[in-house]
Motif scaffolding. Sequence first.
Motif, PDB file in Angstrom:
ATOM      1  N   ASP A 115     -10.255  -1.410   4.620  1.00 34.78           N
ATOM      2  CA  ASP A 115     -11.016  -2.435   3.890  1.00 34.78           C
ATOM      3  C   ASP A 115     -10.161  -3.031   2.776  1.00 34.78           C
ATOM      4  O   ASP A 115     -10.121  -4.257   2.599  1.00 34.78           O
ATOM      5  N   CYS A 116      -9.495  -2.165   2.049  1.00 38.80           N
ATOM      6  CA  CYS A 116      -8.631  -2.609   0.948  1.00 38.80           C
ATOM      7  C   CYS A 116      -7.531  -3.536   1.473  1.00 38.80           C
ATOM      8  O   CYS A 116      -7.253  -4.589   0.884  1.00 38.80           O
ATOM      9  N   PHE A 117      -6.927  -3.138   2.596  1.00 37.18           N
ATOM     10  CA  PHE A 117      -5.844  -3.909   3.212  1.00 37.18           C
ATOM     11  C   PHE A 117      -6.306  -5.323   3.571  1.00 37.18           C
ATOM     12  O   PHE A 117      -5.691  -6.330   3.184  1.00 37.18           O
TER      13      PHE A 117
ATOM     14  N   LEU B 209       0.834  -1.212   0.000  1.00 39.08           N
ATOM     15  CA  LEU B 209       0.000   0.000   0.000  1.00 39.08           C
ATOM     16  C   LEU B 209       0.869   1.262   0.000  1.00 39.08           C
ATOM     17  O   LEU B 209       0.488   2.285  -0.559  1.00 39.08           O
TER      18      LEU B 209
ATOM     19  N   ASP C 230      -9.037  -6.828   2.530  1.00 36.12           N
ATOM     20  CA  ASP C 230      -9.512  -7.514   1.324  1.00 36.12           C
ATOM     21  C   ASP C 230      -8.344  -8.183   0.600  1.00 36.12           C
ATOM     22  O   ASP C 230      -8.470  -9.309   0.105  1.00 36.12           O
ATOM     23  N   ARG C 231      -7.216  -7.473   0.562  1.00 36.25           N
ATOM     24  CA  ARG C 231      -6.045  -8.060  -0.107  1.00 36.25           C
ATOM     25  C   ARG C 231      -5.525  -9.280   0.662  1.00 36.25           C
ATOM     26  O   ARG C 231      -5.095 -10.267   0.064  1.00 36.25           O
TER      27      ARG C 231
ATOM     28  N   ALA D   9     -11.745   3.058   3.980  1.00 36.83           N
ATOM     29  CA  ALA D   9     -11.534   2.465   2.655  1.00 36.83           C
ATOM     30  C   ALA D   9     -10.153   1.814   2.568  1.00 36.83           C
ATOM     31  O   ALA D   9     -10.006   0.718   2.008  1.00 36.83           O
ATOM     32  N   ILE D  10      -9.139   2.478   3.126  1.00 38.69           N
ATOM     33  CA  ILE D  10      -7.783   1.918   3.118  1.00 38.69           C
ATOM     34  C   ILE D  10      -7.738   0.600   3.887  1.00 38.69           C
ATOM     35  O   ILE D  10      -7.168  -0.395   3.433  1.00 38.69           O
TER      36      ILE D  10
ATOM     37  N   THR E 176      -1.061   4.271  -1.868  1.00 34.19           N
ATOM     38  CA  THR E 176      -2.313   4.323  -1.091  1.00 34.19           C
ATOM     39  C   THR E 176      -2.070   4.964   0.275  1.00 34.19           C
ATOM     40  O   THR E 176      -2.890   5.736   0.773  1.00 34.19           O
TER      41      THR E 176
END
Lengths: 367, 367
Positions: free
Chosen positions: A334-336, A231, A338-339, A331-332, A236
């Motif tokens: 969630d992205c983390f 990230l 999710d990955r 959002a960050i 990000t």
Amino acid sequence: MASTARDIAMKGGGYYSRATIGAKHVIDGATPLILQSLEDMSPPDDGSVFTMSDMGCADAGTSMTMVGTVLKEVRRRVPSRPIQMVYTDLPRNDFSQLFRNVLGLTDTASYYHEVDNLHVFASGTSFHRSIVPPGTLHLGFSATASHYLSDKPAKIENHVHMVGAAVTERAAYAEQGRRDWEAMLLHRARELAPGGRLALFNFGVDEEGRYLGNTGGISMFDTFNALWTELRDDGTITPREYFDTNFPQHYRTVEEFTRPFRDPDNPVHQAGLRLDHAETRVVRCPFAVHFEEHGDPARFAREYIPTLRSWSESTFASGLSPGRPPKECAAILDCFYDRYEARVRDAPHGHAMDYVHCYLIASKVPA
Amino acid sequence: MASTARDIAMKGGGYYSRATIGAKHVIDGATPLILQSLEDMSPPDDGSVFTMSDMGCADAGTSMTMVGTVLKEVRRRVPSRPIQMVYTDLPRNDFSQLFRNVLGLTDTASYYHEVDNLHVFASGTSFHRSIVPPGTLHLGFSATASHYLSDKPAKIENHVHMVGAAVTERAAYAEQGRRDWEAMLLHRARELAPGGRLALFNFGVDEEGRYLGNTGGISMFDTFNALWTELRDDGTITPREYFDTNFPQHYRTVEEFTRPFRDPDNPVHQAGLRLDHAETRVVRCPFAVHFEEHGDPARFAREYIPTLRSWSESTFASGLSPGRPPKECAAILDCFYDRYEARVRDAPHGHAMDYVHCYLIASKVPA
């Protein structure tokens, strides 16, 4: 005290307990050690108050079965003695949820109505301070809490956790860990009645170098770090945010855990605390065990990530710049995660948050 | 136990304390009675644990100054004794806010760092049950809490509070009030150490028939009832909802408060509780006093209604049909308190929530 896992308790409703069923397995599996310490203590049936504490209790869910088993045994051994059960955690803990759980007002099964002359209390005092009056504690219990440090000793440049820190960084964590551990034990030494016992089950590094989420497969903390680095590298998060993200934790070795008891010059030894038992155990990740049965990588990934997120999210959140709007932070994160879930789904084998604990039983020298 | 005022504490952030500054005046003004009871008790400086409790503490704001004064005096008198301060309320209370307030982590001034060897605990056990082990309580305090009944004994047909109930309805409230009061006192009698003291300051009906919000001017409970009736008559609420709205409270007379101590056949008397002091006092509504200074009816109305709403809203809310959408309920309650505010604004004189308390000091017979 920086105790990020505790924040989770604020979500209430048993969320913490469900996400940490493995932590309950750790405690349940070590209950015989506590029962043995009670037998060794052999408390007299003299009508005086018997006090047990659970330090770092969160919503009391993970220790509920063990505390019930132990208090029923106390009741059987010393029927004349009123029992005080003192649950402690930091002030921001959800004590209302704790009381509802323990008093039997939720769907969590409680021992409360099966032990008579029982008095339940909570304390919002850190275990780095004095909780109960001197000489009044008979059985002090604490699990999976002492790895949190009272202060972050240093920034870790190329990792998010001390397990991946450089030598000098790691030394700073070890030193803060040493001071916190000794302070915690010294307060307990003063609180314990002569002959009283401590049962302390904590995250640590075992004789084979294993620790939480790192027992031979894919290292959880290295995965955290790899994804957080990703990230940073894709813009990000900023390099500063990456740098500011460190778990305020120290995983002690058995040597570090036991030294204050063994060294005759150590204030803990001098205060009369002696080690009765020390061992390490690995308790397998319940989600990885379940995956072996169902074999569905997507399901494993979906069920596994929440248990990691439950205690790690606040550390990653606290690394983000205070200037970021809350929505952006969410959002960050969630992205983390999710990955992380995608990684597990795509190549599930080797992922597991196995628990590695050091189990100590200690006693205060008799009068 | 139905304890509607406690719900307010859930709003956190000192809201309850700000809305109940008058309740703090009541406690502060009666602090000399507690200090006198401490002098009469004359606790020995023998190194044993000294325990004080605040039963029905909410966020600890209203009793903070008094508890600080009393504990400093305990510390001065018995420097060798560890002090336990036990705050109790129902499980749904915001204990996290309580710990933050008492441990000095909010802008509420706390005594915590001014009393050494002090150990603060919370209990989520109702005062209709046993809270601390037998014989271990030295000073039990409770203010403005015992009027809440453990059970609603009857519907009141033409009023919302027992002060306006018909004779037979009122008798049912008096009977439930008697049973709760005796049960509360009996538990305290068992908890008190020999020579220990109780300081109980509760809403009541004084020798001149005065009670909360009814001291010669416009009766607050009659205004509540008139406005709730208005909403029924104009169809905003149903007759059933009006009928279902009753405060689960009993305001005891001095005779009712003191009988269990005086009657030698009463289990409370037989358990060794004796009355040292009984009096009633009227403490003036701080908002009405303030109005005398500023003279602005709109300001008085605006500042006065929140203190009423803080403890009464949950009772009116609980009378509404469970079938109503939350938004509709909120609109009805807003309308209700808006109308009360308009009444005060249009004709302010005579409105006042003066506090009428019965102040009791009792002691457990010495060993």
